[in-house]
Design an enzyme around this catalytic site. Structure first.
Site, PDB file in Angstrom:
ATOM      1  N   ASP A   3      42.675  44.879  40.396  1.00  0.00           N
ATOM      2  CA  ASP A   3      41.367  44.198  40.455  1.00  0.00           C
ATOM      3  C   ASP A   3      40.645  44.714  41.693  1.00  0.00           C
ATOM      4  OD1 ASP A   3      41.757  41.960  38.339  1.00  0.00           O
ATOM      5  OD2 ASP A   3      43.545  41.792  39.577  1.00  0.00           O
ATOM      6  N   GLY A  25      47.342  37.271  32.844  1.00  0.00           N
ATOM      7  CA  GLY A  25      47.001  35.892  33.164  1.00  0.00           C
ATOM      8  C   GLY A  25      47.975  35.334  34.188  1.00  0.00           C
ATOM      9  N   GLU A  75      55.992  39.744  37.786  1.00  0.00           N
ATOM     10  CA  GLU A  75      55.050  39.621  38.908  1.00  0.00           C
ATOM     11  C   GLU A  75      55.519  38.481  39.814  1.00  0.00           C
ATOM     12  OE1 GLU A  75      50.984  39.046  37.659  1.00  0.00           O
ATOM     13  OE2 GLU A  75      50.179  39.723  39.585  1.00  0.00           O
TER      14      GLU A  75
HETATM   15  C1  6MZ Z   1      48.012  38.728  35.923  1.00  0.00           C
HETATM   16  C2  6MZ Z   1      45.759  39.225  36.001  1.00  0.00           C
HETATM   17  C3  6MZ Z   1      45.911  39.727  37.328  1.00  0.00           C
HETATM   18  O1  6MZ Z   1      40.402  40.089  31.542  1.00  0.00           O
HETATM   19  O2  6MZ Z   1      38.474  38.770  32.406  1.00  0.00           O
HETATM   20  N1  6MZ Z   1      44.462  39.333  35.674  1.00  0.00           N
HETATM   21  N2  6MZ Z   1      46.816  38.736  35.319  1.00  0.00           N
HETATM   22  N3  6MZ Z   1      48.221  39.178  37.183  1.00  0.00           N
HETATM   23  C4  6MZ Z   1      47.199  39.665  37.918  1.00  0.00           C
HETATM   24  N4  6MZ Z   1      47.457  40.043  39.202  1.00  0.00           N
HETATM   25  C5  6MZ Z   1      46.641  39.754  40.313  1.00  0.00           C
HETATM   26  N5  6MZ Z   1      44.709  40.169  37.730  1.00  0.00           N
HETATM   27  C6  6MZ Z   1      43.837  39.931  36.706  1.00  0.00           C
HETATM   28  O3  6MZ Z   1      39.824  40.214  33.982  1.00  0.00           O
HETATM   29  C7  6MZ Z   1      40.302  39.138  34.736  1.00  0.00           C
HETATM   30  C8  6MZ Z   1      41.555  38.570  34.112  1.00  0.00           C
HETATM   31  O4  6MZ Z   1      42.631  39.521  34.191  1.00  0.00           O
HETATM   32  C9  6MZ Z   1      43.887  38.874  34.389  1.00  0.00           C
HETATM   33  C10 6MZ Z   1      43.584  37.367  34.442  1.00  0.00           C
HETATM   34  O5  6MZ Z   1      43.754  36.809  33.169  1.00  0.00           O
HETATM   35  C11 6MZ Z   1      42.101  37.345  34.847  1.00  0.00           C
HETATM   36  O6  6MZ Z   1      41.440  36.163  34.447  1.00  0.00           O
HETATM   37  P1  6MZ Z   1      39.245  40.063  32.480  1.00  0.00           P
HETATM   38  O7  6MZ Z   1      38.338  41.258  32.335  1.00  0.00           O
END
Ligand code: 6MZ
Length: 331
Positions: free
Chosen positions: A272, A166, A194
Site C-alpha cells: 500500500d 483484508g 501475516e
Molecule cells: C491484508 C490488506 C493489506 O482492495 O480497496 N489490504 N489486506 N493485509 C494488508 N496489509 C497491510 N493492505 C491492504 O485496497 C484496500 C484493501 O486491501 C486490503 C484490505 O482489504 C483493504 O481494505 P482495495 O483496493
C-alpha cells in the site's frame, strides 16, 4: 551508477499493490479528500510499531474508500495509481482490488471502471488485474467470487487472478471457494501468515496457491516452515508494510533474510504505497541496505520475478527482452 539510481531506473515488476492503499496524498486530494482526511490517512508513519498497528491500518483504508464511491472516482483512482507506478519505472504491474458495492455503484460497475482505466492506459507499462476477496466480509464471499468469475470471463485479457486479503484478525480461508476460482482459470495469490495463525496457514499451504503475500509467521513453527519449503511458493515480500504494521520488529530482523539465505523464491512489493509512504524503488533500496543485496542481485531477482507473474508467455518474453536490453545499455 549509484545503487539508488539503479533501483530507480531498473524496469521493475510490482506484484502486490492494493489499489486503494496505493493512492498518494496528491491523488486523494484530486479525488476530493480534505487535508484532515489526508493527514489521517498518513498517520501510520507517526505511530509506534506495535501489534495494534495492523488494526489501525485497516481503519485508514476508509479514507481512500470514501474517495472512491462512484465509477468515475474508481476510474480516476486506477489511472492515478498506474501513473505513479509508471513514473517509478515499473514495467509490469499486477494491481489488486476488492470489488465494492456502494449506494451509487454495483460491484460490476466497480470492476468495469478499473478495467476501463487499465485498457485506456497509453503509457509503456503492462497492467493486469487481480480481484480480492475480503476475508472480513464473510457473509458475501460466495457471491463476490461469482461476480469475479463472471467478470474474468468478460475481460480475460485484463483479469488474471484472485487474491485473499483484508484484516487477518477476522474471517478464515475457505479452500473450496478458491478452488472455484482456480477451476475457472484464475491464478490464485493468498495473504498468508501475516499474523500467527498456524491452522489457517497449513490449509493455505496445502491448497498450494500460485503465490503468497507476506509470509511473516511461516518461520515461527518448524512444521509450517517445512511445509512451506516443500511447496517453494514465491513470496510477495512487503518490507515497509510489515515494519510499519509492527508484524516484523525491524528491517534488520525481517524474515526476507531467510529467503535470501536459502535461495527461496521472492519478489519485493509495496503493498500500500500510499498508506506506507513508499515506492517500489525505495523497497529495492531497503533490500540493498539491510540484506547486502547488490544491484546485480536485484536485476536477477527481477528476471526471476517474470516467471512468478500471471502474464502471458508473449508478455514474459517481452519483459525478459526489456530487462536484458536495459542491462546492455547500462553496463
Ligand atoms: C491484508 C490488506 C493489506 O482492495 O480497496 N489490504 N489486506 N493485509 C494488508 N496489509 C497491510 N493492505 C491492504 O485496497 C484496500 C484493501 O486491501 C486490503 C484490505 O482489504 C483493504 O481494505 P482495495 O483496493
Amino acid at each position: 551508477m549509484e545503487f539508488e539510481q539503479f533501483c530507480n531506473f531498473l524496469p521493475k515488476i510490482e506484484l502486490h499493490a492494493h489499489l486503494n492503499g496505493s493512492l498518494s496524498a496528491t491523488s486523494l486530494q484530486k479525488l476530493g479528500c480534505s487535508n484532515e482526511e489526508i493527514s489521517e490517512y498518513q498517520k501510520l508513519a507517526e505511530l509506534q510499531a506495535t501489534e495494534k498497528t495492523l488494526n489501525e491500518c485497516f481503519k485508514l483504508f476508509k479514507v481512500a474508500h470514501n474517495a472512491t464511491k462512484n465509477p468515475q472516482a474508481v476510474y480516476l483512482a486506477t489511472k492515478y495509481v498506474i501513473e505513479d507506478f509508471y513514473n517509478d519505472n515499473v514495467a509490469y504491474l499486477e494491481l489488486r482490488t476488492t470489488p465494492r458495492e456502494e449506494e451509487n455503484m454495483s460491484r460490476v460497475e466497480y470492476i468495469e471502471s478499473v478495467v476501463k482505466a487499465i485498457e485506456d492506459c497509453d503509457k509503456k507499462i503492462i497492467v493486469k488485474l487481480l480481484l480480492s476477496i475480503d476475508r472480513s466480509n464473510n457473509l458475501k464471499v460466495e457471491e463476490n467470487m461469482e461476480v469475479i468469475i463472471k467478470m474474468k470471463e468478460k475481460y480475460p485479457h485484463v483479469i488474471k487472478g484472485v487474491d485473499f486479503s483484508g484484516n487477518p484478525y477476522v474471517g478464515g480461508f475457505n479452500p473450496k471457494l478458491f478452488q472455484k476460482a482456480r477451476d475457472s482459470g484464475l491464478f490464485v495469490t493468498l495473504h498468508c501468515a501475516e499474523i500467527k495463525n498456524d491452522k489457517e496457514v497449513e490449509e493455505i499451504l496445502k491448497f498450494r496457491p500460485d503465490r503468497i503475500g507476506h509470509g511473516t509467521f511461516l518461520l515461527s513453527n518448524d512444521h509450517i516452515w517445512k511445509l512451506y519449503l516443500d511447496t517453494n511458493i514465491p513470496l510477495e515480500c512487503c518490507l515497509t508494510s510489515n515494519v510499519a504494521c509492527g508484524t516484523t520488529k525491524s528491517y534488520k530482523e525481517h524474515h526476507l533474510q531467510e529467503w535470501i539465505k536459502n535461495s527461496l523464491p521472492f519478489t519485493l512489493c509495496t503493498d500500500d504505497k500510499g498508506v506506507f509512504g513508499t515506492t517500489l524503488s525505495k523497497e529495492l533500496v531497503l533490500a540493498c541496505q539491510y540484506f547486502s543485496l547488490k544491484p546485480t542481485d536485484l536485476w536477477d531477482m527481477t528476471l526471476k520475478t517474470i516467471s512468478y507473474t500471471f502474464a502471458s508467455d508473449e508478455e514474459k518474453t517481452f519483459l525478459t527482452t526489456t530487462l536484458q536490453d536495459w542491462k546492455m545499455k547500462n553496463h
